[in-house]
Design an enzyme around this catalytic site. Structure first.
Site, PDB file in Angstrom:
ATOM      1  CB  CYS A 337     -36.996  36.722  36.709  1.00 50.64           C
ATOM      2  SG  CYS A 337     -37.265  38.755  35.481  1.00 50.64           S
ATOM      3  NE  ARG A 366     -31.985  45.411  32.007  1.00 50.21           N
ATOM      4  CZ  ARG A 366     -33.083  45.205  33.313  1.00 50.21           C
ATOM      5  NH1 ARG A 366     -32.737  46.553  34.148  1.00 50.21           N
ATOM      6  NH2 ARG A 366     -33.258  43.767  33.835  1.00 50.21           N
ATOM      7  CD  GLN A 384     -30.592  42.002  36.371  1.00 44.43           C
ATOM      8  OE1 GLN A 384     -30.500  40.428  36.079  1.00 44.43           O
ATOM      9  NE2 GLN A 384     -31.422  43.039  37.049  1.00 44.43           N
ATOM     10  CG  ASP A 386     -31.630  38.408  38.891  1.00 43.77           C
ATOM     11  OD1 ASP A 386     -32.088  38.690  40.331  1.00 43.77           O
ATOM     12  OD2 ASP A 386     -32.602  38.824  37.866  1.00 43.77           O
ATOM     13  CG  HIS A 388     -35.633  35.215  40.537  1.00 40.92           C
ATOM     14  ND1 HIS A 388     -34.345  35.549  39.651  1.00 40.92           N
ATOM     15  CD2 HIS A 388     -36.274  36.719  40.136  1.00 40.92           C
ATOM     16  CE1 HIS A 388     -34.159  36.443  38.656  1.00 40.92           C
ATOM     17  NE2 HIS A 388     -35.734  37.125  38.953  1.00 40.92           N
ATOM     18  CE  LYS A 472     -37.858  50.276  40.738  1.00 38.51           C
ATOM     19  NZ  LYS A 472     -36.777  50.176  40.748  1.00 38.51           N
ATOM     20  CG  HIS A 518     -37.328  39.849  40.238  1.00 37.87           C
ATOM     21  ND1 HIS A 518     -37.375  39.488  39.225  1.00 37.87           N
ATOM     22  CD2 HIS A 518     -39.276  39.774  40.884  1.00 37.87           C
ATOM     23  CE1 HIS A 518     -39.011  39.644  39.006  1.00 37.87           C
ATOM     24  NE2 HIS A 518     -40.087  39.269  40.125  1.00 37.87           N
TER      25      HIS A 518
END
Length: 645
Positions: A337, A366, A384, A386, A388, A472, A518
């Site tokens: 992000c 991570r 991910q 991912d 946004h 979330k 997200h």
RNA sequence: GCCGAUGUAGCUCAGUUGGUCAGAGCAGCUGAUUUGUAAUCAGCUGGCCGGGGGUUCGAAUCCCUCCAUCGGCUCCA
């Protein structure tokens, strides 16, 4: 007399003080034999507890969740009783029923229990069960309960009682074992006919890492020996679906100590599988107005100071790498992000340009605690799917709903029907964990709840599970062994736009702050593929299968023809290979079946002279002889069935 | 990170109380066979028994330590 309403809405009259067991007998002898507990006005009771007022009731047998729960809860007591007999001086924590069985947290002092000790405990449990010990409920004042456990020296029970409200506290006694317990319980231990202790584990007292670790013993019991046998067989079957096992067998992924723990290596077949999924989602996203972006794997420390992630995770993540001359610090990116925020900032946006949807299959790193790593479901480096979404406040709900639609589309395409939805909100008791304004949190939580309602999803609302920057909505599924994993996630964020000072120009010609969403419908490719492997037990649908067809020449005399077929199929982009080994056809078929390749094409003299292939489908068998064109049609139809639904 | 268990050829596993215990099947390689819908036959090559340290005349086997895996706990941006 009191009125008892049964689940079918029929009402029967009984004397006040009637018990569940008596009601069951009134209905049928069979039911009376099998009833384990009774639900009275939504509360589960012992079946020998008198009912004194009108009530809605449900009699619970082994077939009911609440019946099993009662049995297992009583089994926890039974195990505790057995352990107390075998290991005098053991202190007891809590012993609830769980989804599949029960556990008891115990403190054995100097002693320890491992699976080697299970048989003797199981035997002792069965011995006590056969004694038909009654579970006798008693109620005592709190002070008396405290005295009992202080005297016994069981500080855990004292701790529990201290947390209870003043007044009377219920105990259950069965044989020599007396336990602080709300109940309900079986009438006696006799329905417990089969016992199996499953494993031991360390468990912190009251789930608190800073407190003492007790020994947790898991077990399960059944009213029939046969059921235990079936359960154990079912567990064995489930283990065969384990993605770690299938991943190895089908050569999908591997780990290497040299590379590092929790860092998956995608082997060619696994990579093929994953790419097919990615292609699918990319197509869906393109149609939904997403723009692909690509960002680097590391980011300057300042990026994460701005985002707030540094403050929250800086010390607990992989430590920064620094440039040799300037000493500038960079973090492996733990999420995408912040990078995407910077992409948003490269340009000025009008309110008419929003929403802007930036998508990236972004690999993040991570630091996960070593004890947490688990196959592909919990790793230290993962990708991910991912994106946004930067939108106006008035677009949040609409965008949120559009994302839910993508998640549901994926689940449908992959035939995932067994999922649950969870809304994670703040923990009102520890607001200091979160960043962002009260007003923004309020708005975000409201947006999620409304969107979920509007899509008609049944969601469980869990407080305290929110991310530190926003609430979330998560889509959860269970793996082969019943462990719950989060897949897709959608999160509303008013916070990062603030921190990155993101802006757009409104119709009033003033600067406004966009809202960020997200979202990752798969969650992580690693975890999603893991769950998918278990879902299909490695028998992937044709459009995903790494290899779609394998040509099996009867003998080397037909290799030229096999190669010709291979080229033709490759031209149609059917992922095909040849088994050219000097083996008998039966062997080649067996191996292809084991490799779970969807189609086997047997070619010999007949096929070569007719220009055909003999088609065998994985798991089904012989489909007869087809021309190449006809086979291509079979493949295309089967693939299109998924893609174009 | 914590508690417990496990770690033997590429894979799945045997290895009794420390003493020809370094083995099997599959895979791989060589050869024979030229094969028709779930395993053709024969021969051969593979292992510093997770790494390191110790005890012992002698260690895959006992002890310590580290690493990894498994089951949980805790954690999960």
């Amino acid at each position: 007399m009191i009125n008892i309403t049964l689940p079918d809405k029929s009402v029967r009259e009984f004397e006040s003080g009637v018990t569940g067991y008596e009601i069951a007998r009134n209905i049928s002898e069979g039911l009376a034999r099998n009833v384990l507990s009774i639900t009275v006005n939504g509360e589960v009771w012992d079946i020998d507890r008198p009912i004194r007022e009108d009530a809605r009731i449900k009699l619970n047998t082994w077939e009911d969740r609440d019946g099993k729960a009662t049995m297992w809860h009583s089994s926890a007591h039974l195990m505790a009783a057995a352990i107390e007999e075998l290991y005098p001086g053991t202190k007891f924590g809590i012993g609830p029923d769980v989804e599949n069985g029960f556990y008891y947290d115990i403190d054995l002092g100097e002693e320890s229990i491992s699976s080697k000790d299970f048989p003797k405990i199981e035997e002792k449990m069965l011995e006590i069960a056969r004694r038909k010990e009654r579970f006798v409920r008693s109620e005592v004042p709190k002070s008396e309960a405290l005295d009992f456990y202080s005297e016994k020296g069981d500080e855990y029970k004292v701790d529990l009682i201290n947390d209870l409200e003043d007044g009377t506290i219920s105990f259950y006694k069965s044989g020599n074992f007396t336990d602080l317990c709300r109940g309900p319980h079986l009438v006696d231990t006799s329905p417990i006919k089969a016992v199996k202790l499953l494993n031991t584990a360390g468990a912190y007292w009251r789930g608190d890492e800073s407190r003492k670790q007790l020994t947790r013993v898991y077990g399960i019991t059944f009213p029939k020996q046969k059921m235990l046998k079936e359960y154990l067989e079912m567990l064995e079957e489930a283990k065969k679906r384990d993605h770690r096992k299938i991943g190895k067998e089908l050569e999908l992924f591997a780990f290497s100590n040299k590379v590092g723990q929790g860092l998956p290596l995608w082997l060619p077949k696994g990579a093929e599988l994953r790419e097919n999924l990615e292609k699918f989602l990319k197509r869906v996203q393109r149609q939904a107005g997403y723009k692909p972006v690509i960002t680097p794997h590391i980011g300057n420390k300042n990026l994460y100071v701005t985002s707030g992630h540094y403050e929250k995770y800086g010390e607990d993540s992989f430590q920064p790498i620094s440039t040799p001359s300037e000493g500038e610090e960079f973090f492996l990116k733990p999420m995408n992000c912040p990078h995407h925020c910077e992409i948003f900032k490269t340009k000025q946006y009008s309110y008419k340009d929003l929403p802007v949807r930036l998508a990236e299959f972004g690999t993040v790193y991570r630091y996960e605690q070593s004890g947490e790593l688990h196959g592909l479901t919990r790793v230290r480096g993962f990708t991910q799917d991912d994106a946004h979404i930067f939108c106006r406040p008035d677009q949040v709900k609409e965008e949120f709903i559009a994302v839910i639609d993508i998640v549901l589309l994926i689940f449908k395409a992959l035939d995932f029907t067994d999922y649950s939805v969870q809304i994670s909100l703040r923990d009102p008791d520890s607001m200091e964990k979160y960043i962002g304004t009260e007003e923004n949190w309020e708005k975000a939580e409201q947006a999620i709840i409304e969107a979920t309602e509007e899509k008609g999803l049944t969601a469980e609302i869990v407080t305290g599970e929110a991310a530190f920057y926003g609430p979330k909505l998560d889509f959860m599924v269970k793996d082969a062994l019943g462990r719950k994993w989060q897949l897709g996630t959608i999160q509303v964020d008013y916070n990062l736009p603030e921190r990155f000072e993101l802006e757009y120009i409104g119709s009033d010609n003033q600067k406004h702050r966009p809202v960020m969403i997200h979202r990752a419908p798969f969650g992580s490719m690693e975890r999603f593929v893991a769950v998918m492997i278990e879902h299909y037990a490695g028998n992937f649908p044709l459009w995903l299968a790494p290899d779609q067809a394998i040509i099996l020449p009867i003998s080397e005399k037909y290799e030229n023809y096999a190669k010709k077929v291979l080229h033709l199929l490759n031209n149609y982009e059917i992922r095909t290979l040849i088994d050219e080994r000097n083996e008998k056809t039966g062997k080649k078929i067996r191996d292809a079946e084991t490799r779970k390749i969807p189609y086997m094409l047997i070619v010999g003299e007949k096929e070569e002279s007719d220009g055909t292939v003999s088609v065998r489908k994985h798991g089904q068998g012989d489909l007869g002889t087809h021309s190449i064109e006809s086979f291509v049609k079979i493949i295309e139809d089967e693939v299109n069935k998924f893609i174009k639904q």
